[in-house]
Design a protein around this motif. Structure first.
Motif, PDB file in Angstrom:
ATOM      1  N   ASP A   1       8.919  -1.616  57.315  1.00 46.95           N
ATOM      2  CA  ASP A   1       9.504  -0.484  58.017  1.00 46.95           C
ATOM      3  C   ASP A   1       9.182  -0.678  59.495  1.00 46.95           C
ATOM      4  OD1 ASP A   1      10.152   1.915  59.221  1.00 46.95           O
ATOM      5  OD2 ASP A   1       8.823   3.149  57.993  1.00 46.95           O
ATOM      6  N   MET A   2      10.192  -1.013  60.292  1.00 41.88           N
ATOM      7  CA  MET A   2      10.006  -1.263  61.722  1.00 41.88           C
ATOM      8  C   MET A   2      10.660  -0.177  62.572  1.00 41.88           C
ATOM      9  SD  MET A   2      10.305  -5.360  62.349  1.00 41.88           S
ATOM     10  CE  MET A   2       9.215  -6.517  61.510  1.00 41.88           C
ATOM     11  N   SER A   3      10.724   1.025  62.050  1.00 41.03           N
ATOM     12  CA  SER A   3      11.457   2.082  62.738  1.00 41.03           C
ATOM     13  C   SER A   3      10.993   2.304  64.169  1.00 41.03           C
ATOM     14  CB  SER A   3      11.333   3.393  61.964  1.00 41.03           C
ATOM     15  OG  SER A   3      12.009   3.313  60.728  1.00 41.03           O
ATOM     16  N   SER A   4       9.694   2.167  64.433  1.00 44.78           N
ATOM     17  CA  SER A   4       9.215   2.532  65.762  1.00 44.78           C
ATOM     18  C   SER A   4       8.863   1.361  66.661  1.00 44.78           C
ATOM     19  CB  SER A   4       8.015   3.483  65.658  1.00 44.78           C
ATOM     20  OG  SER A   4       6.985   2.909  64.888  1.00 44.78           O
ATOM     21  N   ASP A   5       9.099   0.131  66.226  1.00 48.11           N
ATOM     22  CA  ASP A   5       8.902  -0.973  67.179  1.00 48.11           C
ATOM     23  C   ASP A   5       9.915  -2.099  67.028  1.00 48.11           C
ATOM     24  OD1 ASP A   5       7.945  -2.106  64.809  1.00 48.11           O
ATOM     25  OD2 ASP A   5       6.135  -2.944  65.727  1.00 48.11           O
ATOM     26  N   ILE A   6      10.986  -1.864  66.272  1.00 45.51           N
ATOM     27  CA  ILE A   6      12.020  -2.889  66.169  1.00 45.51           C
ATOM     28  C   ILE A   6      12.580  -3.189  67.563  1.00 45.51           C
ATOM     29  CG2 ILE A   6      13.919  -1.254  65.759  1.00 45.51           C
ATOM     30  CD1 ILE A   6      15.069  -3.371  63.775  1.00 45.51           C
ATOM     31  N   MET A   7      12.833  -4.432  67.822  1.00 44.01           N
ATOM     32  CA  MET A   7      13.445  -4.910  69.065  1.00 44.01           C
ATOM     33  C   MET A   7      12.565  -4.657  70.297  1.00 44.01           C
ATOM     34  SD  MET A   7      17.488  -4.464  70.010  1.00 44.01           S
ATOM     35  CE  MET A   7      17.264  -3.125  71.189  1.00 44.01           C
ATOM     36  N   SER A   8      11.262  -4.434  70.076  1.00 49.25           N
ATOM     37  CA  SER A   8      10.358  -4.225  71.203  1.00 49.25           C
ATOM     38  C   SER A   8       9.630  -5.506  71.594  1.00 49.25           C
ATOM     39  CB  SER A   8       9.323  -3.152  70.858  1.00 49.25           C
ATOM     40  OG  SER A   8       8.436  -3.610  69.843  1.00 49.25           O
ATOM     41  N   ARG A   9       9.686  -6.514  70.712  1.00 47.97           N
ATOM     42  CA  ARG A   9       8.977  -7.766  70.932  1.00 47.97           C
ATOM     43  C   ARG A   9       9.633  -8.844  70.077  1.00 47.97           C
ATOM     44  NH1 ARG A   9       3.531  -6.893  67.186  1.00 47.97           N
ATOM     45  NH2 ARG A   9       4.566  -5.698  65.529  1.00 47.97           N
TER      46      ARG A   9
ATOM     47  N   ALA B   1       8.325  11.207  70.555  1.00 47.90           N
ATOM     48  CA  ALA B   1       8.105  10.159  69.553  1.00 47.90           C
ATOM     49  C   ALA B   1       9.366   9.827  68.766  1.00 47.90           C
ATOM     50  CB  ALA B   1       6.988  10.570  68.606  1.00 47.90           C
ATOM     51  N   GLY B   2      10.336  10.705  68.759  1.00 47.15           N
ATOM     52  CA  GLY B   2      11.583  10.415  68.074  1.00 47.15           C
ATOM     53  C   GLY B   2      12.195  11.663  67.441  1.00 47.15           C
ATOM     54  N   PRO B   3      13.502  11.899  67.688  1.00 42.74           N
ATOM     55  CA  PRO B   3      14.343  11.118  68.580  1.00 42.74           C
ATOM     56  C   PRO B   3      13.740  11.000  69.979  1.00 42.74           C
ATOM     57  CG  PRO B   3      15.689  12.609  67.296  1.00 42.74           C
ATOM     58  CD  PRO B   3      14.260  12.974  67.030  1.00 42.74           C
ATOM     59  N   ALA B   4      14.000   9.872  70.593  1.00 41.27           N
ATOM     60  CA  ALA B   4      13.281   9.503  71.801  1.00 41.27           C
ATOM     61  C   ALA B   4      14.253   9.223  72.953  1.00 41.27           C
ATOM     62  CB  ALA B   4      12.421   8.280  71.516  1.00 41.27           C
ATOM     63  N   ALA B   5      13.667   8.791  74.061  1.00 49.49           N
ATOM     64  CA  ALA B   5      14.445   8.532  75.274  1.00 49.49           C
ATOM     65  C   ALA B   5      15.516   7.474  75.030  1.00 49.49           C
ATOM     66  CB  ALA B   5      13.513   8.077  76.388  1.00 49.49           C
TER      67      ALA B   5
ATOM     68  N   SER C   1       4.775   8.213  73.819  1.00 52.58           N
ATOM     69  CA  SER C   1       5.642   7.229  73.174  1.00 52.58           C
ATOM     70  C   SER C   1       6.474   6.561  74.260  1.00 52.58           C
ATOM     71  CB  SER C   1       6.525   7.906  72.131  1.00 52.58           C
ATOM     72  OG  SER C   1       5.721   8.451  71.094  1.00 52.58           O
ATOM     73  N   ILE C   2       6.304   5.254  74.391  1.00 51.00           N
ATOM     74  CA  ILE C   2       6.862   4.529  75.538  1.00 51.00           C
ATOM     75  C   ILE C   2       7.806   3.429  75.043  1.00 51.00           C
ATOM     76  CG2 ILE C   2       5.018   5.114  77.131  1.00 51.00           C
ATOM     77  CD1 ILE C   2       3.665   2.457  76.490  1.00 51.00           C
ATOM     78  N   TYR C   3       8.806   3.857  74.311  1.00 46.52           N
ATOM     79  CA  TYR C   3       9.762   2.921  73.729  1.00 46.52           C
ATOM     80  C   TYR C   3      10.560   2.183  74.815  1.00 46.52           C
ATOM     81  CZ  TYR C   3       8.682   5.802  69.636  1.00 46.52           C
ATOM     82  OH  TYR C   3       8.038   6.488  68.638  1.00 46.52           O
TER      83      TYR C   3
ATOM     84  N   TYR D   1      13.763  -2.679  57.752  1.00 50.11           N
ATOM     85  CA  TYR D   1      14.609  -1.504  57.966  1.00 50.11           C
ATOM     86  C   TYR D   1      14.052  -0.672  59.104  1.00 50.11           C
ATOM     87  CZ  TYR D   1      11.215   1.010  54.958  1.00 50.11           C
ATOM     88  OH  TYR D   1      10.083   1.548  54.399  1.00 50.11           O
ATOM     89  N   ALA D   2      14.945   0.069  59.756  1.00 52.08           N
ATOM     90  CA  ALA D   2      14.524   0.845  60.925  1.00 52.08           C
ATOM     91  C   ALA D   2      15.517   1.958  61.215  1.00 52.08           C
ATOM     92  CB  ALA D   2      14.398  -0.059  62.156  1.00 52.08           C
ATOM     93  N   GLY D   3      15.015   3.185  61.264  1.00 51.09           N
ATOM     94  CA  GLY D   3      15.810   4.271  61.813  1.00 51.09           C
ATOM     95  C   GLY D   3      16.025   4.005  63.291  1.00 51.09           C
ATOM     96  N   ALA D   4      17.185   4.377  63.811  1.00 57.09           N
ATOM     97  CA  ALA D   4      17.565   3.975  65.170  1.00 57.09           C
ATOM     98  C   ALA D   4      16.907   4.791  66.266  1.00 57.09           C
ATOM     99  CB  ALA D   4      19.091   4.070  65.320  1.00 57.09           C
ATOM    100  N   GLN D   5      16.367   5.951  65.948  1.00 56.01           N
ATOM    101  CA  GLN D   5      16.118   6.977  66.956  1.00 56.01           C
ATOM    102  C   GLN D   5      14.904   6.766  67.850  1.00 56.01           C
ATOM    103  OE1 GLN D   5      16.170   7.410  63.627  1.00 56.01           O
ATOM    104  NE2 GLN D   5      14.319   8.439  62.964  1.00 56.01           N
ATOM    105  N   LYS D   6      14.368   5.557  67.867  1.00 51.61           N
ATOM    106  CA  LYS D   6      13.244   5.267  68.753  1.00 51.61           C
ATOM    107  C   LYS D   6      13.598   4.161  69.748  1.00 51.61           C
ATOM    108  CE  LYS D   6      10.239   6.670  64.966  1.00 51.61           C
ATOM    109  NZ  LYS D   6       9.672   7.936  65.444  1.00 51.61           N
ATOM    110  N   ASN D   7      14.068   3.014  69.262  1.00 49.45           N
ATOM    111  CA  ASN D   7      14.401   1.903  70.156  1.00 49.45           C
ATOM    112  C   ASN D   7      15.869   1.500  70.146  1.00 49.45           C
ATOM    113  OD1 ASN D   7      12.113   1.203  71.612  1.00 49.45           O
ATOM    114  ND2 ASN D   7      11.306  -0.130  70.017  1.00 49.45           N
ATOM    115  N   LEU D   8      16.628   1.963  69.178  1.00 48.77           N
ATOM    116  CA  LEU D   8      17.981   1.437  68.991  1.00 48.77           C
ATOM    117  C   LEU D   8      19.088   2.393  69.402  1.00 48.77           C
ATOM    118  CD1 LEU D   8      17.556  -0.284  65.498  1.00 48.77           C
ATOM    119  CD2 LEU D   8      17.522  -1.362  67.749  1.00 48.77           C
TER     120      LEU D   8
END
Length: 358
Positions: free
Chosen positions: A170-178, A9-13, A334-336, A189-196
């Motif tokens: 807070d878009m930490s876990s889906d920013i840049m996913s759609r 779920a994060g830090p992620a792939a 978690s399928i980022y 704002y978004a922590g990077a460790q999921k999608n970025l």
């Protein structure tokens, strides 16, 4: 080379191509005789990386010129406090919509700094959905805060609420996913460790006019204006994390940008939700269908013993990160963005095989 099937779920792939590119450049970045981790954050080489990352993020997310792109530290949890410190003025109330644990934590930070109110909540129903409608109209509101995707519960806003004040997410876990309309938000704002990218850098996208309303009584290091005025270079930034962010953004553009990423994410999620929905109750999804997350698929099996057996078998297949959050239990995939569809196919096949066996 062995690679886990990573559903953390994060830090992620991270994209494999990104890791290999970083490995190639790690010792000597572009003929400088230095690693990117060794060079000055004010060098022309790092400046180029920094500006390129900002430019690519603007292109991918279609960020308008009305909004700043900042690279900060401290993760989303730091933003929980910075947002009210800067924008919750005396005589105003900050409104929060509760859809999970992280929204609760954001509310708690704001409550220690000023007046807050819960505009809507799905806590009483176990955070199985996002609110269908807002029951209150905020008065003297500083802003309304939402969490766009809820990693623990596997819920996500399919469309964002219409509010009468400023909307912060807070878009930490889906920013840049759609694809989203950034102009509707005063601050993202978004922590990077999921999608970025890896942990260490936090992306902030903020309306310039909104930044102009921030309070100035805070220490400089806690003011958004400080980072805006210095292009995020007021103090030493997380240089390696920004470099990795740039590589992930390049990878995203090479794959067709946000539209291609969104299409792939929909296909990955559908694979897993199909296994849940066609299992005749063997797998039970936590989230209601209208609020299902495309990033975090949460589900339960009929018993704790079967859950333990399922997870043990998945680990034997090379799958990691599938246990659900300790507060919810069950399973979570978690399928980022960086998780390939082949990994979701492998999980779907394993789910079907395990169900038929049991």
């Amino acid at each position: 080379m062995f690679r886990s099937i990573n559903f953390n779920a994060g830090p992620a792939a991270l994209p494999q191509e990104v890791i290999l590119k970083a490995q190639e450049e790690l010792f000597d970045y572009h003929g400088t005789g230095m690693s990117i981790m060794e060079m000055s954050h004010r060098s022309k080489e790092f400046h180029a990386v920094h500006v390129h990352a900002q430019s690519m993020l603007r292109e991918i997310m279609d960020i308008p010129d009305t909004h700043e792109v900042l690279f900060m530290q401290g993760g989303a949890s730091h933003q929980f406090a910075m947002v009210p410190m800067n924008f919750l003025h005396p005589g105003q109330t900050a409104h929060y919509i509760l859809t999970g644990t992280w929204a609760e934590k954001a509310l708690q930070e704001a409550a220690s700094l000023g007046s807050v109110d819960v505009l809507a909540s799905t806590k009483e129903t176990g955070y199985r959905s996002v609110p269908a409608e807002l029951s209150k109209k905020p008065l003297h509101s500083a802003y309304t805060h939402i969490t766009s995707n809820n990693t623990i519960y596997g819920t996500q806003w399919q469309s964002f609420p219409e509010v009468e004040d400023r909307l912060i997410a807070d878009m930490s876990s889906d920013i840049m996913s759609r694809k989203i309309d950034v102009s509707k938000f005063s601050l993202i704002y978004a922590g990077a460790q999921k999608n970025l990218g890896p942990s260490g850098v936090t992306v902030v996208i903020a309306d310039k006019d909104f930044l102009g309303t921030a309070q100035r009584e805070q220490p400089k290091i806690l003011q958004y204006k400080t980072f805006s005025d210095s292009n995020s270079l007021y103090n030493t930034p997380p240089t390696f994390s920004i470099y990795m962010l740039a590589l992930v953004l390049e990878w995203t553009l090479e794959r067709g940008g946000i539209h291609a990423i969104e299409k792939a994410n929909n296909e990955k999620a559908q694979l897993l939700y199909h296994e849940i929905d066609s299992s005749e109750g063997f797998y039970e999804g936590h989230a209601e269908k209208g609020s299902r997350s495309q990033m975090n698929v949460t589900f339960r099996l009929p018993s704790e013993d079967l859950t333990a057996e399922f997870l043990k078998g998945a680990a034997a297949e090379g799958m990691v990160g599938l246990p659900g959050h300790r507060s919810v239990g069950g399973c979570r995939a978690s399928i980022y963005n960086a998780v390939p569809i082949t990994h979701c196919e492998a999980l779907a096949e394993y789910m079907e095989k395990f169900r038929k066996k049991n």
